[in-house]
Write a protein that holds these residues in place. Structure first.
Motif, PDB file in Angstrom:
ATOM      1  N   SER A  69      28.096 -86.307  44.482  1.00  0.00           N
ATOM      2  CA  SER A  69      27.788 -84.976  43.968  1.00  0.00           C
ATOM      3  C   SER A  69      28.421 -83.910  44.841  1.00  0.00           C
ATOM      4  CB  SER A  69      26.277 -84.768  43.938  1.00  0.00           C
ATOM      5  OG  SER A  69      25.655 -85.694  43.089  1.00  0.00           O
ATOM      6  N   LEU A  70      28.654 -82.742  44.260  1.00  0.00           N
ATOM      7  CA  LEU A  70      29.190 -81.591  44.990  1.00  0.00           C
ATOM      8  C   LEU A  70      28.069 -80.589  45.196  1.00  0.00           C
ATOM      9  CD1 LEU A  70      32.490 -81.043  42.963  1.00  0.00           C
ATOM     10  CD2 LEU A  70      32.197 -82.321  45.085  1.00  0.00           C
ATOM     11  N   TYR A  71      27.973 -80.024  46.407  1.00  0.00           N
ATOM     12  CA  TYR A  71      26.914 -79.066  46.727  1.00  0.00           C
ATOM     13  C   TYR A  71      27.539 -77.781  47.266  1.00  0.00           C
ATOM     14  CZ  TYR A  71      24.000 -83.208  46.464  1.00  0.00           C
ATOM     15  OH  TYR A  71      23.385 -84.350  46.042  1.00  0.00           O
ATOM     16  N   TYR A  72      27.282 -76.681  46.580  1.00  0.00           N
ATOM     17  CA  TYR A  72      27.726 -75.361  47.011  1.00  0.00           C
ATOM     18  C   TYR A  72      26.489 -74.632  47.535  1.00  0.00           C
ATOM     19  CZ  TYR A  72      31.861 -76.520  44.301  1.00  0.00           C
ATOM     20  OH  TYR A  72      32.982 -77.142  43.821  1.00  0.00           O
ATOM     21  N   VAL A  73      26.539 -74.182  48.786  1.00  0.00           N
ATOM     22  CA  VAL A  73      25.361 -73.619  49.444  1.00  0.00           C
ATOM     23  C   VAL A  73      25.682 -72.239  50.014  1.00  0.00           C
ATOM     24  CG1 VAL A  73      23.625 -73.976  51.234  1.00  0.00           C
ATOM     25  CG2 VAL A  73      24.671 -75.958  50.124  1.00  0.00           C
TER      26      VAL A  73
END
Length: 152
Positions: A69-73
């Protein structure tokens, strides 16, 4: 004390008060990257990973399990005088993929009262296939009984 001495002392006092007041104001810092909501809305279910990266950019982190998964924070941190910095706002956009590498879910999370809260979710899956180990473990808390454990 002469006229010059009084003016100098008054000027030094005003400078000291001004420095004290500016040191006591809250300072905010932004960390991370969150793609604009319009760009997130263009991600479609079934799209491949490269297309998502092209639309949203490089993520802050990605998953280490099979779905990657890709996580943008993005976080906003408040610092006030000598107190510990405090996270006052945090948003996460998570893009999940199927084992075949296609988008299966796009979720947006926020930080409310110290708890991670889902703000928006495109797909809700009831299976454990797309859930991480920790999420499965915490999801099962409270679902067992003494009868099941003791074999009664």
């Amino acid at each position: 004390m002469g006229q010059l001495g009084i003016r100098g002392a008054r000027g030094a006092l005003i400078l000291l008060v001004a420095l004290t007041l500016t040191a006591c104001t809250a300072q905010y810092r932004n960390h991370g990257y969150l793609p604009p909501e319009d760009d997130v809305q263009t991600v479609e279910l079934g799209e491949d990973r490269d297309s998502v990266l092209e639309k949203l950019g490089t993520p802050a982190t990605s998953g280490v399990l099979e779905d990657s998964s890709l996580y943008y924070v993005r976080s906003r941190v408040k610092r006030y005088a000598f107190f510990r910095p405090e996270v006052v706002e945090r948003e996460v956009v998570a893009v999940s993929f199927t084992p075949a590498g296609q988008v299966s879910n796009v979720e947006r999370f926020g930080l409310e009262d110290g708890k991670v809260v889902p703000i928006a979710r495109r797909v809700t899956s009831s299976s454990t296939a797309n859930k991480g180990f920790l999420r499965q473990l915490l999801g099962n808390l409270g679902r067992f009984s003494a009868e099941n454990v003791l074999g009664g």
